[in-house]
Scaffold this motif. Structure first.
Motif, PDB file in Angstrom:
ATOM      1  N   PHE A  51      60.354  31.173  44.474  1.00  0.00           N
ATOM      2  CA  PHE A  51      59.394  30.519  43.603  1.00  0.00           C
ATOM      3  C   PHE A  51      58.306  29.934  44.487  1.00  0.00           C
ATOM      4  O   PHE A  51      58.605  29.192  45.424  1.00  0.00           O
ATOM      5  CB  PHE A  51      60.080  29.413  42.791  1.00  0.00           C
TER       6      PHE A  51
ATOM      7  N   ASP B 206      52.004  26.116  42.619  1.00  0.00           N
ATOM      8  CA  ASP B 206      52.109  24.840  41.923  1.00  0.00           C
ATOM      9  C   ASP B 206      52.608  25.057  40.491  1.00  0.00           C
ATOM     10  O   ASP B 206      52.821  26.187  40.058  1.00  0.00           O
ATOM     11  CB  ASP B 206      50.767  24.093  41.940  1.00  0.00           C
ATOM     12  N   GLU B 207      52.761  23.969  39.777  1.00  0.00           N
ATOM     13  CA  GLU B 207      53.398  23.996  38.466  1.00  0.00           C
ATOM     14  C   GLU B 207      52.730  24.966  37.481  1.00  0.00           C
ATOM     15  O   GLU B 207      53.399  25.713  36.787  1.00  0.00           O
ATOM     16  CB  GLU B 207      53.403  22.581  37.893  1.00  0.00           C
TER      17      GLU B 207
ATOM     18  N   GLN C  90      52.723  28.837  39.135  1.00  0.00           N
ATOM     19  CA  GLN C  90      53.924  29.217  39.861  1.00  0.00           C
ATOM     20  C   GLN C  90      54.238  30.700  39.644  1.00  0.00           C
ATOM     21  O   GLN C  90      54.108  31.239  38.550  1.00  0.00           O
ATOM     22  CB  GLN C  90      55.116  28.376  39.441  1.00  0.00           C
TER      23      GLN C  90
ATOM     24  N   GLY D 190      54.254  30.020  35.470  1.00  0.00           N
ATOM     25  CA  GLY D 190      53.821  28.624  35.435  1.00  0.00           C
ATOM     26  C   GLY D 190      54.015  27.889  34.135  1.00  0.00           C
ATOM     27  O   GLY D 190      54.546  26.787  34.108  1.00  0.00           O
TER      28      GLY D 190
END
Length: 177
Positions: free
Chosen positions: A67, A70-71, A74, A135
């Motif tokens: 993974f 960023d959020e 992702q 994400g």
């Protein structure tokens, strides 16, 4: 500005899934625990490496489930490192083979890497990869079926390459290495 999904034309693809009694299919943001559950269901052994990545080892290769990002951006990546070394002199032939594979299949997309050996000449190693943007979440069924397909395709690539090169399974060294 938002996009109305009903305004997107259906070009002969599958019809929109109908909601069942329980509602729409679940959307999840996959994580390592979900992948571990999936690998357990597939009865595959796995380890967590020193960098925290999940890896499933086979005799001739190892597949990582990573993974990154960023959020909101992702990415879930399934990356397979094929351990069979190929001689640098054979790189053109190897590239022609993996170009053929990449043209004919969806995944994994395979590329080469020249690996500097501690002892002896450098060798060509192959890496296969498939990725999914996760994400904001993905359908659980889509995530599971894609991951299973990617693992199977990684195994099939190794079998295909052995066949194309005329190797016996387990042949480890190129002639000039």
């Amino acid at each position: 500005m938002s996009i109305d999904p009903s305004a997107i034309p259906n070009f002969g693809g599958r019809p929109e899934p109908e909601e069942g009694p329980a509602g729409p299919a679940p959307v999840v943001v996959p994580d390592q625990d979900l992948v571990k559950q999936l690998l357990d269901q597939m009865e595959l052994k796995y380890v967590v490496d020193d960098e925290g990545d999940l890896a499933a080892p086979w005799e001739e290769f190892r597949t990582y489930f990573m993974f990154r990002g960023d959020e909101e951006q992702q990415v879930f990546s399934v990356r397979t490192f094929y351990d069979r070394p190929h001689g640098v002199d054979d790189k053109l032939r190897i590239l022609e083979l993996i170009d053929d594979w990449n043209r004919r299949t969806l995944w994994p997309k395979v590329y080469s890497h020249v690996h500097e050996e501690e002892e002896g000449p450098p060798t060509v190693r192959l890496i296969g990869e498939a990725q999914m943007l996760i994400g904001t979440g993905v359908g659980l069924d889509h995530f599971v079926s894609s991951t299973v397909s990617w693992v199977r395709a990684s195994i099939e690539f190794d079998k295909w390459l052995v066949e194309q090169l005329g190797l016996e399974p387990g042949d480890e060294k190129p002639e000039d290495a």
